[in-house]
Scaffold this motif. Structure first.
Motif, PDB file in Angstrom:
ATOM      1  N   PRO A  10     -54.907 -57.643  12.068  1.00  0.00           N
ATOM      2  CA  PRO A  10     -56.219 -58.276  11.838  1.00  0.00           C
ATOM      3  C   PRO A  10     -56.216 -59.198  10.630  1.00  0.00           C
ATOM      4  O   PRO A  10     -57.073 -60.077  10.528  1.00  0.00           O
ATOM      5  CB  PRO A  10     -57.152 -57.083  11.634  1.00  0.00           C
ATOM      6  CG  PRO A  10     -56.308 -55.913  11.441  1.00  0.00           C
ATOM      7  CD  PRO A  10     -54.936 -56.200  11.877  1.00  0.00           C
ATOM      8  N   LEU A  45     -56.344 -62.938  11.283  1.00  0.00           N
ATOM      9  CA  LEU A  45     -57.436 -63.493  12.069  1.00  0.00           C
ATOM     10  C   LEU A  45     -57.975 -64.787  11.474  1.00  0.00           C
ATOM     11  O   LEU A  45     -58.177 -65.771  12.183  1.00  0.00           O
ATOM     12  CB  LEU A  45     -58.545 -62.454  12.174  1.00  0.00           C
ATOM     13  CG  LEU A  45     -59.470 -62.557  13.361  1.00  0.00           C
ATOM     14  CD1 LEU A  45     -58.663 -62.698  14.613  1.00  0.00           C
ATOM     15  CD2 LEU A  45     -60.334 -61.330  13.442  1.00  0.00           C
ATOM     16  N   LEU A  91     -53.750 -59.981  17.665  1.00  0.00           N
ATOM     17  CA  LEU A  91     -54.707 -60.115  16.580  1.00  0.00           C
ATOM     18  C   LEU A  91     -55.287 -58.767  16.190  1.00  0.00           C
ATOM     19  O   LEU A  91     -55.628 -58.553  15.032  1.00  0.00           O
ATOM     20  CB  LEU A  91     -55.838 -61.055  16.991  1.00  0.00           C
ATOM     21  CG  LEU A  91     -55.420 -62.513  17.023  1.00  0.00           C
ATOM     22  CD1 LEU A  91     -56.596 -63.373  17.389  1.00  0.00           C
ATOM     23  CD2 LEU A  91     -54.879 -62.922  15.672  1.00  0.00           C
ATOM     24  N   LEU A  92     -55.405 -57.858  17.164  1.00  0.00           N
ATOM     25  CA  LEU A  92     -55.932 -56.540  16.826  1.00  0.00           C
ATOM     26  C   LEU A  92     -54.939 -55.752  15.997  1.00  0.00           C
ATOM     27  O   LEU A  92     -55.314 -55.009  15.102  1.00  0.00           O
ATOM     28  CB  LEU A  92     -56.240 -55.771  18.103  1.00  0.00           C
ATOM     29  CG  LEU A  92     -57.548 -56.174  18.747  1.00  0.00           C
ATOM     30  CD1 LEU A  92     -57.660 -55.547  20.109  1.00  0.00           C
ATOM     31  CD2 LEU A  92     -58.699 -55.746  17.873  1.00  0.00           C
ATOM     32  N   THR A 104     -52.874 -62.415  23.166  1.00  0.00           N
ATOM     33  CA  THR A 104     -53.226 -62.938  21.855  1.00  0.00           C
ATOM     34  C   THR A 104     -54.217 -62.001  21.176  1.00  0.00           C
ATOM     35  O   THR A 104     -54.088 -61.698  19.985  1.00  0.00           O
ATOM     36  CB  THR A 104     -53.848 -64.336  21.990  1.00  0.00           C
ATOM     37  OG1 THR A 104     -52.994 -65.132  22.776  1.00  0.00           O
ATOM     38  CG2 THR A 104     -54.047 -64.972  20.651  1.00  0.00           C
ATOM     39  N   ALA A 105     -55.185 -61.528  21.971  1.00  0.00           N
ATOM     40  CA  ALA A 105     -56.180 -60.619  21.406  1.00  0.00           C
ATOM     41  C   ALA A 105     -55.511 -59.355  20.888  1.00  0.00           C
ATOM     42  O   ALA A 105     -55.833 -58.870  19.796  1.00  0.00           O
ATOM     43  CB  ALA A 105     -57.213 -60.273  22.477  1.00  0.00           C
ATOM     44  N   MET A 106     -54.534 -58.829  21.664  1.00  0.00           N
ATOM     45  CA  MET A 106     -53.854 -57.612  21.228  1.00  0.00           C
ATOM     46  C   MET A 106     -53.106 -57.847  19.921  1.00  0.00           C
ATOM     47  O   MET A 106     -53.161 -57.033  19.002  1.00  0.00           O
ATOM     48  CB  MET A 106     -52.868 -57.160  22.300  1.00  0.00           C
ATOM     49  CG  MET A 106     -53.517 -56.571  23.523  1.00  0.00           C
ATOM     50  SD  MET A 106     -54.561 -55.182  23.126  1.00  0.00           S
ATOM     51  CE  MET A 106     -53.992 -54.000  24.315  1.00  0.00           C
TER      52      MET A 106
END
Lengths: 360, 335
Positions: free
Chosen positions: B165, B168, B161-162, B157-159
């Motif tokens: 962006p 976010l 979102l990166l 999920t973090a990837m």
């Protein structure tokens, strides 16, 4: 380890080939390569190694003191507190002098850790301490999420990157901020390591040997907080290093005691972060990805693989005593344990979710 | 037992009423007026198009999460096995986030989000199943692997979102859990799904009660342990995915409400399961009402217009406080 260090120092833009590395370092400020290596890549590498070592050691201290393989630094509220310290002034648009910024993160980290320690004083058994830590972490996380919902897009990205744990644009100043804390933590670690190996016998046995279990546990928690707080304040919570490193250390030297595991898990933590930082810097270049995302993505499957190979190599399958809640019907757990690990060959490093060895 | 149910249902009604009048723009008197047929067009619109669906979604999602948590905890015989730590909730969040980032689903098309969240939740559970399945359904290992799977999914999920962006801002709401802006469309998607799988969970209560007693006992009683556990997991995944698709990752509901339900209704799942459903509905609805009230109060005192407290923050804080109380009351218990 040295391969990772070499990669960390050489790769990137500009690429400095290994045989030019020494020249570049000696040149120092004179050439572009020298500046890049000494002022950007070297502090970053040092920070990665320090952070990894701290997180790994803290992870082992926690896992041993709470006798639970899932006791990770993330469960302590330190990282949430630090993130809160970073996020609050950003979102609430407080104007602060630039010098106060790193102190805020540190203050938040110490605050979160202190809260956990306070709450942990309430619980007497290891699992109660763990649950209290999780509760504090969750409450701080909730406060952080409220801030994140209020924040606008730009602040949000900053906070988010911080939360993932990133090593980008760290300089010697950041490294300097970590050292004093380590000077406090390192002797404490050395002092507490022998106690840790006694603690894994269980509370009752440890007390019989003259260790005040509850106090020792709180002390271990405090040491973990001191280890984690500065690292989190500088790099953000680099995820799952504190979980992975102790397991790797145990996998490579299953017979060793807590003292040697401590050294090894610090070393493995350093390796993990240093290795993870290389793809973090290079994978999507020129955009940098947070190292924390890589440790989570690569480290956790590695941990799973380790656990599986270890299990396969051991025919008994290790122990797996599960303490079921007393809310449900009680089962004869002892019988179950002996079933699964014939001859009582219950390896101390086996993964059991509760970790309590039937002290009561 | 019946009296306890009656008290709980009454509590649910009270919470629902509080939820209806808690938000901005409608006083309790006007709300009653609108309910009995009066009021002008704006007030009617606020109540019938915004408040009531929001209340229903909160009730339904709370019930779904609580039942899913109880089913998971019984099937895995692990008191800490909430949907949050078995990869189901993180998977559902990942599905929703990925779908939004790829442009397949937006806030205009809740259906796509629901489908994506369900797919993600099932993927998370499948991953767990693949990892832990070969160990023969050992509950401890399943829980350990669940935590790991959750971490990996969180990393993904973090990837995402990166890479995206821009998403976010809207995605943070998924990560917290909120009932802001839920309309009839969400409810129409939620209730058939929740009802279907809730009924399935009800049918599974017998085998689940046996599973709680341990694998050997269950096997001795003639139960096909693996099949029953697989069915129960499927049921829990579906319920969680539906709830997450509707309101996001509400913290602690699936973990703690089951404990409350067992404490109130006893270990017999035939009464504990519906009890957990009502209790979950009460908790989420009450928390949402409290969140709205306190964000109103906060906005008044701080003089900040756009301060809204998401319900997920309230449930997380409540859960943390409750956890501390539970630990304080039984400090020697092993979890």
């Amino acid at each position: 380890m040295s391969a990772a260090s070499l990669c960390a120092l050489c790769l990137g833009t500009p690429v400095v080939p290994p045989h030019h590395l020494l020249g570049a370092v000696l040149d120092g400020e004179a050439t572009l390569a020298g500046i890049v290596v000494t002022e950007l890549r070297a502090p970053r590498l040092v920070l990665a190694i320090t952070a990894g070592a701290c997180l790994g050691a803290a992870g082992l201290v926690l896992q041993e003191a709470l006798r639970n393989p899932l006791a990770v630094p993330e469960m302590l509220g330190v990282s949430s507190g630090a993130a809160l310290g970073v996020a609050a002034p950003l979102v609430l648009a407080l104007s602060l002098p630039a010098a106060a910024q790193p102190l805020l993160a540190l203050g938040g980290a110490v605050l979160g850790g202190g809260l956990t320690l306070l709450a942990a004083g309430l619980g007497r058994s290891p699992s109660a301490v763990l649950l209290n830590g999780a509760a504090v972490a969750a409450a701080l996380q909730a406060a952080l999420l409220v801030l994140m919902v209020m924040a606008d897009q730009l602040d949000l990205q900053l906070i988010y990157r911080y939360l993932l744990g990133s090593l980008s644009a760290r300089t010697w100043d950041d490294v300097a901020g970590v050292w004093p804390w380590l000077l406090v933590a390192a002797p404490a670690l050395v002092l507490c390591a022998p106690v840790l190996s006694v603690m894994r016998l269980g509370d009752a046995d440890a007390e019989a040997l003259g260790v005040r279990a509850q106090r020792a546990r709180l002390a271990a928690l405090a040491i973990a907080v001191v280890l984690i707080a500065p690292v989190t304040a500088v790099c953000g919570p680099v995820a799952w290093v504190g979980f992975l490193a102790p397991h790797v250390a145990r996998w490579f030297s299953p017979g060793a005691g807590a003292v040697r595991w401590l050294v090894w898990s610090a070393a493995w933590g350093a390796v993990v972060v240093a290795v993870a930082d290389v793809p973090a810097r290079l994978a999507l270049a020129p955009v940098e990805t947070p190292a924390g995302a890589w440790t989570a993505l690569l480290g956790v499957p590695a941990g799973v693989a380790l656990m599986r190979t270890r299990r396969r190599s051991r025919t008994t399958g290790g122990g797996g005593a599960v303490r079921v809640p007393s809310a449900g019907p009680r089962t004869p757990e002892t019988a179950e344990t002996t079933d699964r690990a014939p001859g009582g060959a219950r390896s101390p490093s086996s993964l059991d979710i509760t970790g309590a060895e039937g002290a009561r | 037992m019946r009296r306890r149910f009656a008290v709980l249902v009454a509590l649910a009604v009270v919470c629902a009423g509080a939820e209806l009048v808690a938000g901005r723009g409608l006083s309790p008197a006007t709300a009653w007026d609108v309910l009995t047929g009066g009021g002008d067009a704006t007030e009617r619109h606020i109540l019938f198009q915004l408040r009531i669906p929001r209340m229903l979604v909160a009730l339904g999602a709370g019930a779904g999460l609580a039942v899913a948590g109880l089913v998971l905890q019984s099937a895995l015989r692990n008191p800490l096995a909430g949907p949050e730590v078995t990869g189901v909730t993180p998977g559902a969040v990942l599905g929703a986030v990925t779908a939004t980032a790829l442009g397949l689903a937006g806030w205009e098309s809740p259906l796509a989000v629901v489908v994506a969240a369900c797919a993600g939740g099932c993927a998370g559970a499948l991953l767990l199943w693949l990892l832990a399945g070969s160990t023969g359904g050992d509950p401890a290992r399943t829980a350990v692997h669940g935590v790991l799977v959750s971490a990996v999914l969180g990393g993904f999920t973090a990837m995402v979102l990166l890479v995206e962006p821009g998403e976010l801002g809207s995605v943070v709401q998924w990560l917290v859990g909120t009932t802001e802006g839920r309309v009839w469309e969400h409810w129409h998607l939620l209730w058939p799904w929740a009802l279907l799988w809730g009924a399935a969970a009800w049918l599974l209560t017998g085998p689940l009660t046996l599973l709680r007693c341990g694998d050997d006992t269950a096997r001795a009683a003639g139960l096909s342990v693996h099949r029953a556990r697989a069915l129960a997991l499927l049921c829990a995944v579906a319920l969680t995915a539906g709830a997450v698709a509707a309101v996001g990752a509400l913290g602690f509901v699936g973990l703690l409400v089951p404990h409350l339900a067992v404490a109130v209704f006893g270990a017999d799942l035939r009464s504990a399961l519906p009890g957990a459903a009502v209790l979950g509905a009460v908790v989420v609805c009450g928390a949402d009402a409290a969140a709205q009230l306190s964000s109103r109060l906060l906005a008044d005192t701080l003089d900040a217009g756009r301060l809204t407290l998401p319900v997920g923050a309230v449930t997380a804080c409540l859960g943390a406080a409750l956890l501390l109380v539970v630990v304080r009351r039984a400090p020697d218990r092993t979890y």
